[in-house]
Design a protein around this motif. Structure first.
Motif, mmCIF file in Angstrom:
data_model
loop_
_atom_site.group_PDB
_atom_site.id
_atom_site.type_symbol
_atom_site.label_atom_id
_atom_site.label_comp_id
_atom_site.label_asym_id
_atom_site.label_seq_id
_atom_site.Cartn_x
_atom_site.Cartn_y
_atom_site.Cartn_z
ATOM 1 N N CYS A 1 1.006 -1.142 -0.213
ATOM 2 C CA CYS A 1 0.062 -0.375 -0.271
ATOM 3 C C CYS A 1 0.773 1.075 0.250
ATOM 4 C CB CYS A 1 -0.656 0.401 1.311
ATOM 5 S SG CYS A 1 -2.695 -1.364 1.135
ATOM 6 N N ARG B 1 -9.164 12.082 -7.060
ATOM 7 C CA ARG B 1 -10.411 12.587 -6.770
ATOM 8 C C ARG B 1 -10.106 13.843 -6.126
ATOM 9 N NH1 ARG B 1 -13.928 7.743 -4.870
ATOM 10 N NH2 ARG B 1 -13.151 6.423 -6.066
ATOM 11 N N ARG C 1 -10.901 -1.816 -6.751
ATOM 12 C CA ARG C 1 -12.505 -2.152 -6.716
ATOM 13 C C ARG C 1 -12.872 -0.159 -5.639
ATOM 14 N NH1 ARG C 1 -12.974 -8.532 -4.493
ATOM 15 N NH2 ARG C 1 -13.430 -8.877 -6.668
ATOM 16 N N GLN C 2 -11.555 0.101 -4.895
ATOM 17 C CA GLN C 2 -12.348 1.829 -4.698
ATOM 18 C C GLN C 2 -12.148 2.340 -4.552
ATOM 19 O OE1 GLN C 2 -9.735 1.244 -0.530
ATOM 20 N NE2 GLN C 2 -9.185 -0.213 -0.863
ATOM 21 N N GLY C 3 -11.725 2.243 -6.672
ATOM 22 C CA GLY C 3 -11.873 3.909 -7.674
ATOM 23 C C GLY C 3 -10.823 4.586 -7.478
ATOM 24 N N LEU C 4 -10.179 4.440 -6.834
ATOM 25 C CA LEU C 4 -8.335 4.744 -6.574
ATOM 26 C C LEU C 4 -7.300 4.224 -8.062
ATOM 27 C CD1 LEU C 4 -7.872 3.479 -2.954
ATOM 28 C CD2 LEU C 4 -8.526 5.831 -3.707
ATOM 29 N N ASP D 1 -7.927 -4.457 -4.806
ATOM 30 C CA ASP D 1 -8.744 -3.753 -4.074
ATOM 31 C C ASP D 1 -8.158 -2.211 -3.866
ATOM 32 O OD1 ASP D 1 -8.840 -6.309 -2.485
ATOM 33 O OD2 ASP D 1 -7.155 -6.050 -1.223
ATOM 34 N N TYR D 2 -6.907 -1.551 -5.103
ATOM 35 C CA TYR D 2 -7.360 -0.532 -4.938
ATOM 36 C C TYR D 2 -8.193 -0.064 -6.482
ATOM 37 C CZ TYR D 2 -3.389 1.370 -2.146
ATOM 38 O OH TYR D 2 -2.654 1.796 -1.186
#
Length: 96
Positions: free
Chosen positions: A22, A92, A62-65, A59-60
């Motif tokens: 991360c 963002r 799916r979080q829209g990052l 994961d990133y």
């Protein structure tokens, strides 16, 4: 910005690997250029399970990052020139 963590050779614990991954992913996103899993692997210790790197990307995403921008051939010898996704971080805007 936080101080980089010392990097061991191989990590057997997913949570420990996830912390390194991360931190590296956040650095890649902050650079505002496209990147691949190979770039993340270059910045982290080797996970004992090679699927852990893909889980971080999943994961990133799916979080829209991050969003996928294309594909290329993997540089890692173990991947034998397989398909590798290229990603870019999503900026963002803060909402008030």
């Amino acid at each position: 910005m936080s101080k980089p963590l010392p990097i061991p050779m191989v990590l057997d614990d997913y949570d420990e690997y996830h912390g390194y991954a991360c931190q590296a992913m956040d650095t890649l996103i902050a650079r505002n250029v496209s990147f691949t899993a190979d770039d993340l692997r270059d910045m982290t210790p080797a996970p004992s399970n090679p699927n852990w790197t893909g889980k971080v990307f999943q994961d990133y995403a799916r979080q829209g990052l991050i969003v996928k921008t294309g594909y290329e051939m993997a540089r890692a010898k173990a991947r034998r020139g397989g398909t590798l996704a290229r990603w870019v971080g999503v900026m963002r805007r803060a909402t008030v």
